[in-house]
Design a protein around this motif. Structure first.
Motif, short mmCIF file in Angstrom:
data_model
loop_
_atom_site.label_atom_id
_atom_site.label_comp_id
_atom_site.label_asym_id
_atom_site.label_seq_id
_atom_site.Cartn_x
_atom_site.Cartn_y
_atom_site.Cartn_z
N ALA A 88 0.83 -1.20 0.00
CA ALA A 88 0.00 0.00 0.00
C ALA A 88 0.86 1.26 0.00
CB ALA A 88 -0.93 -0.01 1.20
N ALA A 89 1.93 1.26 0.80
CA ALA A 89 2.79 2.44 0.88
C ALA A 89 3.55 2.68 -0.43
CB ALA A 89 3.78 2.29 2.04
N ILE A 90 4.02 1.61 -1.04
CA ILE A 90 4.74 1.77 -2.31
C ILE A 90 3.80 2.29 -3.39
CG2 ILE A 90 5.92 0.51 -4.16
CD1 ILE A 90 7.16 -1.25 -1.97
N ASN A 91 2.60 1.76 -3.45
CA ASN A 91 1.65 2.21 -4.48
C ASN A 91 1.12 3.61 -4.21
OD1 ASN A 91 1.82 -0.09 -6.03
ND2 ASN A 91 0.24 -1.13 -4.86
N ARG A 92 0.97 3.96 -2.95
CA ARG A 92 0.38 5.26 -2.62
C ARG A 92 1.37 6.41 -2.79
NH1 ARG A 92 -3.78 6.75 1.93
NH2 ARG A 92 -3.71 8.99 1.67
N PHE A 93 2.60 6.20 -2.38
CA PHE A 93 3.59 7.28 -2.38
C PHE A 93 4.58 7.16 -3.52
CE2 PHE A 93 2.46 6.78 2.20
CZ PHE A 93 1.74 7.95 2.31
N GLU A 94 4.16 6.70 -4.68
CA GLU A 94 5.10 6.52 -5.78
C GLU A 94 5.64 7.84 -6.32
OE1 GLU A 94 3.12 5.33 -9.66
OE2 GLU A 94 1.59 4.82 -8.18
N ASP A 95 4.97 8.96 -6.03
CA ASP A 95 5.46 10.26 -6.48
C ASP A 95 6.62 10.76 -5.62
OD1 ASP A 95 3.30 9.98 -8.10
OD2 ASP A 95 2.08 11.50 -7.10
N LEU A 96 6.72 10.29 -4.37
CA LEU A 96 7.68 10.86 -3.43
C LEU A 96 9.12 10.39 -3.64
CD1 LEU A 96 5.60 10.77 -0.14
CD2 LEU A 96 5.98 12.69 -1.68
N TYR A 97 9.30 9.13 -4.04
CA TYR A 97 10.67 8.68 -4.21
C TYR A 97 11.14 9.08 -5.61
CZ TYR A 97 7.88 4.64 -5.67
OH TYR A 97 6.94 3.82 -6.22
N GLY A 98 12.41 9.39 -5.68
CA GLY A 98 12.95 9.99 -6.90
C GLY A 98 13.69 8.99 -7.76
N GLN A 99 14.76 9.47 -8.37
CA GLN A 99 15.52 8.66 -9.31
C GLN A 99 16.45 7.68 -8.62
OE1 GLN A 99 17.50 11.62 -11.60
NE2 GLN A 99 15.64 12.32 -12.62
N PHE A 100 16.80 7.95 -7.37
CA PHE A 100 17.75 7.08 -6.67
C PHE A 100 17.09 5.79 -6.20
CE2 PHE A 100 19.43 11.39 -6.00
CZ PHE A 100 20.61 11.25 -6.70
N VAL A 101 15.84 5.87 -5.82
CA VAL A 101 15.11 4.70 -5.35
C VAL A 101 13.94 4.47 -6.31
CG1 VAL A 101 13.84 3.68 -3.46
CG2 VAL A 101 15.70 5.25 -2.98
N THR A 102 13.97 3.37 -7.02
CA THR A 102 12.91 3.08 -7.97
C THR A 102 11.85 2.19 -7.32
OG1 THR A 102 14.01 1.10 -8.80
CG2 THR A 102 14.52 3.20 -9.91
N GLN A 103 10.72 2.12 -7.96
CA GLN A 103 9.64 1.28 -7.45
C GLN A 103 10.06 -0.19 -7.46
OE1 GLN A 103 5.98 1.69 -9.62
NE2 GLN A 103 4.75 0.98 -7.90
N LYS A 104 10.82 -0.58 -8.45
CA LYS A 104 11.30 -1.96 -8.53
C LYS A 104 12.21 -2.30 -7.35
CE LYS A 104 13.76 -5.05 -11.64
NZ LYS A 104 14.47 -5.18 -12.90
#
Length: 160
Positions: A88-104
């Protein structure tokens, strides 16, 4: 928002199909109708009738045992909260993490920590306990409770 609507529709459908067949506690726990079946055929006919007749009550028993088994195992509860909360946290806050930390990489970290945590919490033991406890309770109740008078009329209605 769409997922919330799907869950709400699923709960409505569950309530209409399963919980509409709930019997009163006085009828479910009627000690005057408890008797030992004479033979296997009587036990089997009681089992088939009572599992249909008390299906809503049996569903509540399985749900209550499932909630109890998750609460009684704190490591399992922690690992499920960690995994579902992480998704839930990864899907909800996908705008907050930048180029250094990817969703993958976040999903990889979630799996690297969450899967061993889930494995050590023994979910299969909990599942098999739930199946065994539910089956024991439901089969015992369904075989010992004599069907009511309405069961005789149910056979006649089915023939017409």
């Amino acid at each position: 928002m769409e997922a919330v609507i799907r869950v709400t529709d699923a709960l409505k459908s569950f309530r209409e199909t399963r919980l509409s067949t709930l019997r009163t506690p006085a009828e479910f726990f009627d000690i005057h109708r408890i008797s030992r079946p004479a033979d296997f055929n009587t036990a089997f006919s009681r089992l088939t009738y009572n599992t249909r007749y008390f299906s809503g009550n049996y569903t509540l028993i399985v749900a209550a045992l499932a909630v109890y088994s998750i609460i009684a195992s704190p490591l399992l509860l922690l690992s499920l909260v960690f995994l579902f909360g992480g998704f839930a946290a990864i899907n909800r806050f996908e705008d907050l993490y930048g180029q250094f930390v990817t969703q993958k990489s976040l999903y990889t970290g979630l799996f690297v920590i969450g899967i061993p945590l889930l494995w050590f919490s023994s979910p299969f033991m909990t599942l098999f306990w739930l199946i065994g406890a539910s089956a024991c309770l439901i089969l015992t109740h369904a075989c010992l409770i004599e069907p009511g008078v309405e069961s005789e009329y149910a056979n006649i209605e089915g023939a017409v």
